[in-house]
Design an enzyme around this catalytic site. Structure first.
Site, PDB file in Angstrom:
ATOM      1  N   TYR A  35       6.354  17.932  63.546  1.00 52.71           N
ATOM      2  CA  TYR A  35       5.146  18.387  62.848  1.00 52.71           C
ATOM      3  C   TYR A  35       4.327  17.191  62.343  1.00 52.71           C
ATOM      4  O   TYR A  35       3.103  17.160  62.461  1.00 52.71           O
ATOM      5  CB  TYR A  35       5.526  19.276  61.664  1.00 52.71           C
ATOM      6  CG  TYR A  35       6.021  20.653  62.024  1.00 52.71           C
ATOM      7  CD1 TYR A  35       5.182  21.587  62.610  1.00 52.71           C
ATOM      8  CD2 TYR A  35       7.334  21.035  61.745  1.00 52.71           C
ATOM      9  CE1 TYR A  35       5.630  22.875  62.917  1.00 52.71           C
ATOM     10  CE2 TYR A  35       7.798  22.303  62.043  1.00 52.71           C
ATOM     11  CZ  TYR A  35       6.949  23.229  62.635  1.00 52.71           C
ATOM     12  OH  TYR A  35       7.403  24.480  62.946  1.00 52.71           O
TER      13      TYR A  35
ATOM     14  N   LYS B 157      -8.354  16.686  65.925  1.00 57.05           N
ATOM     15  CA  LYS B 157      -8.088  18.119  66.107  1.00 57.05           C
ATOM     16  C   LYS B 157      -8.425  18.903  64.849  1.00 57.05           C
ATOM     17  O   LYS B 157      -9.155  19.917  64.914  1.00 57.05           O
ATOM     18  CB  LYS B 157      -6.614  18.321  66.465  1.00 57.05           C
ATOM     19  CG  LYS B 157      -6.198  19.779  66.529  1.00 57.05           C
ATOM     20  CD  LYS B 157      -4.745  19.933  66.936  1.00 57.05           C
ATOM     21  CE  LYS B 157      -3.807  19.391  65.885  1.00 57.05           C
ATOM     22  NZ  LYS B 157      -2.396  19.646  66.223  1.00 57.05           N
ATOM     23  N   TYR B 158      -7.934  18.474  63.698  1.00 56.65           N
ATOM     24  CA  TYR B 158      -8.160  19.231  62.464  1.00 56.65           C
ATOM     25  C   TYR B 158      -9.604  19.121  61.993  1.00 56.65           C
ATOM     26  O   TYR B 158     -10.130  20.047  61.375  1.00 56.65           O
ATOM     27  CB  TYR B 158      -7.181  18.762  61.392  1.00 56.65           C
ATOM     28  CG  TYR B 158      -5.745  19.091  61.760  1.00 56.65           C
ATOM     29  CD1 TYR B 158      -5.325  20.416  61.846  1.00 56.65           C
ATOM     30  CD2 TYR B 158      -4.836  18.092  62.059  1.00 56.65           C
ATOM     31  CE1 TYR B 158      -4.026  20.736  62.206  1.00 56.65           C
ATOM     32  CE2 TYR B 158      -3.535  18.394  62.418  1.00 56.65           C
ATOM     33  CZ  TYR B 158      -3.132  19.716  62.496  1.00 56.65           C
ATOM     34  OH  TYR B 158      -1.847  20.030  62.859  1.00 56.65           O
TER      35      TYR B 158
ATOM     36  N   GLU C 205       4.748  32.087  59.402  1.00 56.30           N
ATOM     37  CA  GLU C 205       5.594  31.065  60.032  1.00 56.30           C
ATOM     38  C   GLU C 205       6.998  31.617  60.256  1.00 56.30           C
ATOM     39  O   GLU C 205       7.572  32.256  59.367  1.00 56.30           O
ATOM     40  CB  GLU C 205       5.663  29.806  59.154  1.00 56.30           C
ATOM     41  CG  GLU C 205       6.532  28.695  59.711  1.00 56.30           C
ATOM     42  CD  GLU C 205       6.187  28.314  61.131  1.00 56.30           C
ATOM     43  OE1 GLU C 205       7.101  28.267  61.973  1.00 56.30           O
ATOM     44  OE2 GLU C 205       4.983  28.087  61.414  1.00 56.30           O
TER      45      GLU C 205
ATOM     46  N   ASP D 108       8.284  36.375  62.848  1.00 58.63           N
ATOM     47  CA  ASP D 108       7.674  36.183  64.167  1.00 58.63           C
ATOM     48  C   ASP D 108       6.363  36.946  64.223  1.00 58.63           C
ATOM     49  O   ASP D 108       6.337  38.161  63.978  1.00 58.63           O
ATOM     50  CB  ASP D 108       8.644  36.677  65.245  1.00 58.63           C
ATOM     51  CG  ASP D 108       8.206  36.292  66.649  1.00 58.63           C
ATOM     52  OD1 ASP D 108       6.992  36.243  66.906  1.00 58.63           O
ATOM     53  OD2 ASP D 108       9.084  36.061  67.497  1.00 58.63           O
ATOM     54  N   MET D 109       5.273  36.239  64.544  1.00 58.81           N
ATOM     55  CA  MET D 109       3.952  36.870  64.554  1.00 58.81           C
ATOM     56  C   MET D 109       3.864  38.029  65.533  1.00 58.81           C
ATOM     57  O   MET D 109       2.991  38.894  65.403  1.00 58.81           O
ATOM     58  CB  MET D 109       2.885  35.826  64.879  1.00 58.81           C
ATOM     59  CG  MET D 109       2.912  35.302  66.300  1.00 58.81           C
ATOM     60  SD  MET D 109       1.655  34.043  66.613  1.00 58.81           S
ATOM     61  CE  MET D 109       2.357  32.635  65.773  1.00 58.81           C
TER      62      MET D 109
ATOM     63  N   GLU E 159      -2.785  27.176  66.263  1.00 61.89           N
ATOM     64  CA  GLU E 159      -2.746  25.937  67.053  1.00 61.89           C
ATOM     65  C   GLU E 159      -1.491  25.972  67.928  1.00 61.89           C
ATOM     66  O   GLU E 159      -0.587  25.160  67.797  1.00 61.89           O
ATOM     67  CB  GLU E 159      -2.779  24.696  66.166  1.00 61.89           C
ATOM     68  CG  GLU E 159      -1.754  24.626  65.063  1.00 61.89           C
ATOM     69  CD  GLU E 159      -1.747  23.266  64.374  1.00 61.89           C
ATOM     70  OE1 GLU E 159      -2.104  22.269  65.018  1.00 61.89           O
ATOM     71  OE2 GLU E 159      -1.380  23.215  63.185  1.00 61.89           O
TER      72      GLU E 159
ATOM     73  N   GLU F 243       2.820  26.593  76.242  1.00 57.76           N
ATOM     74  CA  GLU F 243       3.689  26.812  75.092  1.00 57.76           C
ATOM     75  C   GLU F 243       3.568  28.248  74.588  1.00 57.76           C
ATOM     76  O   GLU F 243       3.858  28.544  73.426  1.00 57.76           O
ATOM     77  CB  GLU F 243       3.375  25.796  73.991  1.00 57.76           C
ATOM     78  CG  GLU F 243       3.759  24.379  74.390  1.00 57.76           C
ATOM     79  CD  GLU F 243       3.520  23.359  73.293  1.00 57.76           C
ATOM     80  OE1 GLU F 243       3.309  23.762  72.131  1.00 57.76           O
ATOM     81  OE2 GLU F 243       3.549  22.150  73.594  1.00 57.76           O
TER      82      GLU F 243
END
Length: 757
Positions: A363, A372-373, A420, A448-449, A464, A473
């Site tokens: 991370y 990116k951010y 998360e 888990d989403m 992301e 991924e």
């Protein structure tokens, strides 16, 4: 940093030996100290001298008129062949300390590719003898003479392969002219051959005609016969002239270039009389400096230029190295090249974020990416107040923090849900929630989403989850579940992402995948900071007119999905909607070897803000973004592609109930004038350009379509077709495609690599 070597010819060594101030030093030791005094790191010296050449010629080149005692000479020759050895006065170095900072040059008169069988045989014995002596002196690398007879390049390569086998620790570097076909056709440009008479004899009946192989193709033959041995490298000879086509020069950037041979004759004088290089050579050296080769400067003591002296040559090349774009980027903080130091062409397994829980250091690495951010934070969504957001896959919380910053800047009322599944990262989220965010702004949700429920529908879903190929991924599968959180008019960030692919050549990457020994490694996509590669395709439509751009789009995913068939829980019934396939055709302008495919992605976050690692657009969209390196799809066996060929690449993204995987396959076609295809056996019915049974006019030669056809093996395309301006959309009249090769289907059924659901 590249190293620099000074070449000392036999004449230079002889001149040093006549000096009366040597003391205990040998001529070679004095050459080394002199070279170091003007900034060189090592010297490059012939291993043997003219006495060895004379003895070998006397023993191995029989001439009855000059040698009446033929039997005695033959006996001596056989004695040498049985126990090859030097006399002391035949070698230029004999001490271990002499070889410490020295690169030995193997005798350049050894004709390993001579037309005469016995000359080749004795030259190979002499080569092994010289290499054995160099190994005795602990030389780590030896430079071999260039091939000169194209019709016998296979014999040359076989001899080198035998030496690589017998000397398991020494690196052998083959000197190859970068581009000088005329000199190679007319004979070698090195020292006069002791067997010139064998070249002047007329070719016997049945001898194949002189090949049109380019110097790169000669190298390709050598390294292929040697099995891509990692101890076989290149000395790239930059003796003029260089080709005008930069795409021809790009071939060498994918090869193991260990040394550059740069003679003083390649330099021209500037207005002040100092040595400089022509612009084409300057550009090539700046580009090739990314490989950090050893630069061997030759003839710098001959006073070819009025000013600067010997040191001016190396100083000038060092200036080119410092101004190389790749070198400057590598030394500039914040660039991808600087961030990736040590990771160039290093194979990394893609992340498995659904199967594995990432470590905190992983991370942290990705959180170092400011670009990116920044782009995420710059997204401007429709003004909704109050607004509800969900960060799906919050990790350690960087997107949550950026979302709160954007909310504060917009002065809107908003609330953030952070989802998360990693129990370890969830600990960090709890700490940040307590210390930074508080209950008024953020609510944490663990799970888990794809199956978790959120307390309310949200306006914006932020994630992301992208991989190097966009979807590798499992972003599509994850967001299928997370899209349940959105209101009917809700927004997903990113809103779409597209995968791209390009054919590439890289002997480094091919050797890296082979070195893993496991057969599955050749069917596994890898994340790689691509470095020593060459993209083989160009933006031309090809002779057939059917080819796409240099880097082509494979497929796209959009979120949220439109018109999706869902269960009562809002989840898809199967994952078949996330399967994809692509069939792409690339024009290959110059001969090359296909080692695999480079995979890239480009994402639209929202509106005009995006992320990209597409080589042609990343500088405009997300310059110096660090989070993603390209994906590399390797091939089990290299595929040779002649100049002006066309490559058809088939790529599939497949899925079942447990996993997602990729399969890939390629075919090569060669465009030829239809008038030269006289028999149906030459017509490939599987070719995308094949005419149908009733299209006889397609195969008929056109009076207004003159053709000039030469070898497809030439670096510079020579097949020219003057076609009328009005052409069909999918094909050009007068051209047919002949299939010439194909790869195996890689990773069928996900047998070697897959991403777990």
């Amino acid at each position: 940093m590249p190293a620099f070597s000074s070449h000392y010819a036999l004449e230079d060594i002889a001149e040093l030996s006549r000096r009366d101030d040597l003391g205990d030093e040998t001529p070679v030791l004095r050459a080394t100290s002199d070279a170091r005094s003007v900034g060189y790191d090592t010297v490059c010296v012939p291993l043997t001298n003219e006495k060895w050449k004379a003895r070998w010629r006397e023993l191995c080149i029989l001439n009855p008129e000059e040698s009446p005692d033929k039997l005695s000479i033959e006996q001596r020759a056989e004695a040498w062949r049985s126990k090859p050895a030097f006399f002391r006065d035949e070698v230029t170095i004999s001490r271990l300390e002499e070889a410490e900072c020295l690169i030995p040059l193997i005798s350049d008169w050894l004709e390993l590719d001579a037309a005469d069988d016995w000359v080749r045989h004795d030259a190979e014995i002499a080569l092994q003898q010289e290499l054995a002596f160099a190994s005795y002196l602990n030389a780590q690398c030896a430079i071999l003479p260039p091939p000169s007879n194209r019709t016998q390049v296979g014999s040359y390569a076989r001899a080198i392969n035998a030496c690589l086998t017998s000397l398991p620790f020494m690196e052998l570097s083959v000197r190859i002219p970068i581009y000088d076909p005329s000199s190679v056709l007319q004979g070698p440009s090195r020292s006069p051959s002791p067997v010139e008479s064998t070249r002047s004899d007329p070719a016997p009946s049945g001898t194949p005609p002189e090949s049109n192989m380019t110097t790169w193709e000669m190298w390709d033959t050598i390294r292929t016969i040697c099995g891509y041995n990692p101890r076989l490298t290149l000395v790239l000879d930059l003796t003029p002239p260089l080709p005008l086509s930069s795409s021809v020069l790009d071939q060498w950037s994918a090869e193991p270039v260990r040394h550059l041979w740069l003679p003083a004759s390649a330099f021209i004088a500037n207005a002040k009389g100092y040595p400089v290089l022509p612009k084409g050579t300057q550009s090539f050296i700046r580009n090739i400096m990314k490989l950090q080769p050893n630069v061997i400067l030759s003839g710098t003591r001959a006073n070819k230029h009025a000013c600067g002296g010997e040191a001016a040559y190396s100083q000038y090349v060092r200036h080119l190295e410092k101004t190389s774009p790749a070198v400057k980027a590598a030394h500039t903080a914040g660039t991808v090249e600087n961030f990736a130091q040590g990771y160039q062409d290093y194979l990394q397994a893609p992340l498995q974020p659904l199967m594995d829980n990432l470590q905190s250091i992983t991370y942290q690495t990705f959180e170092q990416d400011p670009v990116k951010y920044r782009n995420y934070e710059e997204v401007r969504t429709p003004s909704l107040s109050p607004c509800t957001l969900c960060v799906a896959g919050a990790g350690r919380g960087p997107l949550v923090a950026r979302a709160l910053t954007a909310i504060a800047r917009s002065k809107r009322e908003a609330f953030v849900y952070a989802v998360e599944k990693n129990p370890n990262a969830y600990v960090t989220l709890q700490e940040r929630h307590r210390d930074e965010w508080g209950d008024e702004k953020v609510k944490l949700l663990y799970g888990d989403m794809r199956t978790l429920d959120v307390p309310e529908k949200v306006d914006i879903l932020i994630s992301e989850l992208l991989g190097s190929f966009g979807d590798n991924e499992l972003s599509p599968e994850c967001l299928d579940g997370a899209s349940r959180f959105l209101k009917p008019e809700g927004i997903s960030i990113p809103s779409s992402y597209t995968a791209y692919v390009a054919p590439l050549s890289s002997s480094k990457l091919y050797n890296e995948t082979r070195a893993m020994k496991d057969p599955k490694s050749m069917e596994t996509p890898y994340v790689v900071m691509l470095h020593a590669i060459n993209i083989l395709s160009d933006d031309g439509g090809g002779i057939s007119g059917t080819c796409g751009p240099r880097i082509q789009e494979c497929w796209e995913f959009e979120h949220p999905r439109k018109d999706a068939a869902l269960t009562d829980q809002g989840l898809p019934l199967t994952n078949s909607h996330n399967a994809r396939s692509a069939k792409l055709t690339f024009h290959i302008p110059n001969a090359g070897v296909l080692h695999g495919f480079a995979g890239y992605f480009e994402a639209v976050l929202y509106g005009h803000v995006g992320l990209s690692i597409h080589p042609d657009r990343m500088a405009q969209i997300s310059k110096d973004m660090l989070s993603w390196f390209p994906l590399f799809f390797p091939l089990k066996e290299p595929l040779y592609l002649p100049a002006d060929s066309e490559l058809t690449v088939s790529l599939w993204r497949l899925t079942d109930t447990r996993k997602v995987w990729y399969e890939w396959f390629a075919e090569a076609f060669l465009p030829v004038p239809s008038s030269s295809v006289h028999s149906p056996i030459w017509r490939d019915t599987l070719s995308p350009m094949s005419p149908s049974a009733d299209s006889s006019s397609f195969l008929s030669p056109m009076v207004s379509t003159p053709t000039v056809v030469t070898s497809p093996l030439l670096d510079v395309p020579q097949l020219t077709l003057e076609l009328p301006p009005q052409q069909p959309e999918r094909q050009k009249e007068g051209v047919s495609l002949v299939k010439i090769s194909q790869t195996a289907l890689h990773n069928p059924g996900g047998q070697s690599s897959w991403i777990g659901l």
